[in-house]
Design an enzyme around this catalytic site. Structure first.
Site, PDB file in Angstrom:
ATOM      1  N   ASP A  13       0.825  -1.219   0.000  1.00 21.98           N
ATOM      2  CA  ASP A  13       0.000   0.000   0.000  1.00 21.98           C
ATOM      3  C   ASP A  13       0.854   1.263   0.000  1.00 21.98           C
ATOM      4  O   ASP A  13       0.433   2.308   0.496  1.00 21.98           O
ATOM      5  CB  ASP A  13      -0.945   0.033   1.214  1.00 21.98           C
ATOM      6  CG  ASP A  13      -1.730  -1.256   1.371  1.00 21.98           C
ATOM      7  OD1 ASP A  13      -2.325  -1.692   0.367  1.00 21.98           O
ATOM      8  OD2 ASP A  13      -1.752  -1.818   2.484  1.00 21.98           O
ATOM      9  N   LYS A  16       2.524   2.058  -5.125  1.00 22.90           N
ATOM     10  CA  LYS A  16       3.246   1.493  -6.263  1.00 22.90           C
ATOM     11  C   LYS A  16       2.544   1.779  -7.583  1.00 22.90           C
ATOM     12  O   LYS A  16       3.186   1.966  -8.611  1.00 22.90           O
ATOM     13  CB  LYS A  16       3.417  -0.017  -6.090  1.00 22.90           C
ATOM     14  CG  LYS A  16       4.397  -0.429  -5.000  1.00 22.90           C
ATOM     15  CD  LYS A  16       4.626  -1.921  -4.979  1.00 22.90           C
ATOM     16  CE  LYS A  16       3.403  -2.690  -4.536  1.00 22.90           C
ATOM     17  NZ  LYS A  16       2.964  -2.392  -3.171  1.00 22.90           N
ATOM     18  N   GLY A  40      -3.821  -4.598  -4.811  1.00 25.74           N
ATOM     19  CA  GLY A  40      -4.474  -3.647  -5.694  1.00 25.74           C
ATOM     20  C   GLY A  40      -3.634  -2.419  -5.953  1.00 25.74           C
ATOM     21  O   GLY A  40      -2.838  -2.002  -5.107  1.00 25.74           O
ATOM     22  N   HIS A  41      -3.775  -1.864  -7.152  1.00 30.11           N
ATOM     23  CA  HIS A  41      -3.126  -0.610  -7.518  1.00 30.11           C
ATOM     24  C   HIS A  41      -4.200   0.360  -7.989  1.00 30.11           C
ATOM     25  O   HIS A  41      -5.076  -0.012  -8.768  1.00 30.11           O
ATOM     26  CB  HIS A  41      -2.120  -0.814  -8.653  1.00 30.11           C
ATOM     27  CG  HIS A  41      -0.922  -1.612  -8.262  1.00 30.11           C
ATOM     28  ND1 HIS A  41      -0.140  -2.287  -9.174  1.00 30.11           N
ATOM     29  CD2 HIS A  41      -0.363  -1.841  -7.058  1.00 30.11           C
ATOM     30  CE1 HIS A  41       0.849  -2.902  -8.531  1.00 30.11           C
ATOM     31  NE2 HIS A  41       0.731  -2.642  -7.254  1.00 30.11           N
ATOM     32  N   GLN A 220       2.104  -6.233  -2.907  1.00 37.57           N
ATOM     33  CA  GLN A 220       2.360  -6.209  -1.466  1.00 37.57           C
ATOM     34  C   GLN A 220       3.672  -5.496  -1.161  1.00 37.57           C
ATOM     35  O   GLN A 220       4.079  -4.606  -1.890  1.00 37.57           O
ATOM     36  CB  GLN A 220       2.324  -7.636  -0.887  1.00 37.57           C
ATOM     37  CG  GLN A 220       0.952  -8.262  -0.846  1.00 37.57           C
ATOM     38  CD  GLN A 220       0.671  -9.185  -1.989  1.00 37.57           C
ATOM     39  OE1 GLN A 220       1.558  -9.680  -2.670  1.00 37.57           O
ATOM     40  NE2 GLN A 220      -0.587  -9.456  -2.230  1.00 37.57           N
TER      41      GLN A 220
END
Length: 426
Positions: A13, A16, A40-41, A220
């Site tokens: 988080d 990225k 998630g991004h 991650q």
């Protein structure tokens, strides 16, 4: 020119998505090399917000090849849904722009069922089947994407898979998975996903030999690495940069610059040790300012001060060349800022996060207090636009983590970035 690996240097988080998207403008190929749809991004491009889980961030840019490498575990139903969602936002995704390694292990409904029945409450997992799918890979009973082309092999493997997992579900008083139903589900999804399958390692090797620039994208963060993280409160794959080689099918020589994405404070989702956590008004303030909710799960993130000891350890174990410091603007307005510069364990000084679960839980942070700043850093695009105390904060972090800031992100917008070192230039 150097190929670049982007990894998180904390618990994930770290922002990225924005950095990978920014770097993908300089890349020809973007490769996702580990994880599943538990990560998630979020990409903010103009007035559009793209939320990605399995798809590499390069899919939103025309003319880029996106690759899902063999180190990823793929839920085919989740991937098809994600492809359709991104297509609905005007992005073209075809087998010419997206390649999935034929040897990726698949996440099947039985994996999610086992995950939710066994692990979710104990470890704080997402319950999406990532851990059980990686477990099957290591135990050599995984069903891989290439198996969908061979009905006899698939049928035999499903029998072996359910013999194991249905026994677990029975023991957990959970509903078992019907064999014929599962085979039908797989049969239905196969025509939708198989057009994207291919020999990823071979394609990537050819592109590398052509001098194409490759961006490896991790999910991650380093402290969720199954070997080097806060075990057992970790993910089920290696998140460090070394896995970019194994998880893509290219050798270690393909890795050049390693960029560690690092938040200007610290957050964590789920259970596990968090030495600098602020379970108080400061933590609430950081969470509200930083909008600290998971892209995939919506779970609220735990927040705390910057932990230089942990990031330094991530830099050493992950081979990080330089960091991209994100969310500096969240610290605007704090009169003072604490930075963890060491630990104490049972009254003794410690210069690293120990491997033992009990020891990690007993760690106490040692803080150094730095001056804050009242001026805004939001949207700054040069060092001259930053308050002097903000620059001092950055320089002190560099000293403590023993790595330079290569890039500074000052908002979710792609162009609000201060480039110190171009990772692609080596």
């Amino acid at each position: 020119m150097s190929n670049v690996v982007v990894v998180g240097s904390q618990w994930g988080d770290e922002g990225k998505g924005k950095v990978v998207d920014w770097l993908s403008n300089r890349a020809d190929v973007v490769v996702r090399f580990q994880g599943g749809h538990n990560a998630g991004h979020t990409l903010v491009i103009g007035n559009k917000v793209f939320k990605l889980s399995l798809l590499p961030s390069g899919v939103v840019r025309p003319g880029k090849l996106s690759v899902i490498g063999n180190g990823v575990v793929v839920d085919p139903w989740a991937l098809i849904d994600e492809i359709e969602a991104i297509r609905s936002q005007g992005v073209e995704i075809t087998p010419e722009t997206l390649l999935i390694a034929e040897n990726v292990p698949l996440i099947l409904p039985v994996h999610g069922a086992v995950d939710r029945a066994r692990e979710a409450k104990r470890l704080g997992t997402t319950g999406r089947g990532i851990g059980p799918a990686y477990g099957d890979k290591i135990a050599r009973r995984a069903i891989r994407l290439c198996d969908l082309n061979e009905p006899d092999v698939l049928s035999r493997k499903v029998d072996a898979l359910l013999a194991h997992h249905n026994a677990l579900l029975r023991g957990l008083d959970a509903e078992e998975i019907d064999r014929d139903w599962l085979l039908q589900q797989i049969s239905d999804v196969a025509p939708k996903i198989m057009p994207f399958a291919g020999v990823a390692w071979q394609r990537l090797d050819a592109l590398r030999n052509q001098g194409k620039r490759i961006l490896f994208e991790g999910a991650q963060g380093a402290m969720l690495d199954v070997d080097h993280g806060t075990y057992p409160y970790v993910t089920s794959s290696n998140t460090v940069a070394g896995n970019a080689a194994a998880g893509s099918g290219l050798g270690p020589g393909s890795i050049g610059y390693v960029l560690g994405i690092t938040k200007a404070y610290t957050t964590r989702v789920g259970a596990g040790p968090f030495p600098t956590e602020q379970d108080n008004d400061i933590g609430e303030q950081l969470g509200e300012r930083g909008r600290e909710f998971g892209t995939v799960t919506g779970r609220r993130r735990r927040c705390g001060w910057f932990d230089a000891v942990m990031v330094r350890q991530a830099i050493k174990t992950g081979g990080i060349t330089g960091i991209a410091l994100t969310k500096l603007d969240v610290l605007d307005g704090f009169e003072s800022l604490d930075v963890c510069v060491g630990y104490e364990l049972d009254g003794q000084p410690v210069d690293h996060l120990p491997a033992g679960e009990g020891a990690q839980a007993r760690i106490k942070p040692v803080y150094e207090t730095l001056d804050g700043w009242s001026d805004s850093t939001m949207g700054a695009r040069s060092w001259a636009e930053l308050p002097a105390t903000a620059i001092k904060y950055i320089r002190r972090i560099e000293e403590l983590i023993e790595a330079p800031v290569a890039l500074l992100s000052t908002s979710p917008e792609r162009e609000d970035t201060i480039l110190v070192t171009d990772p692609f230039a080596g």
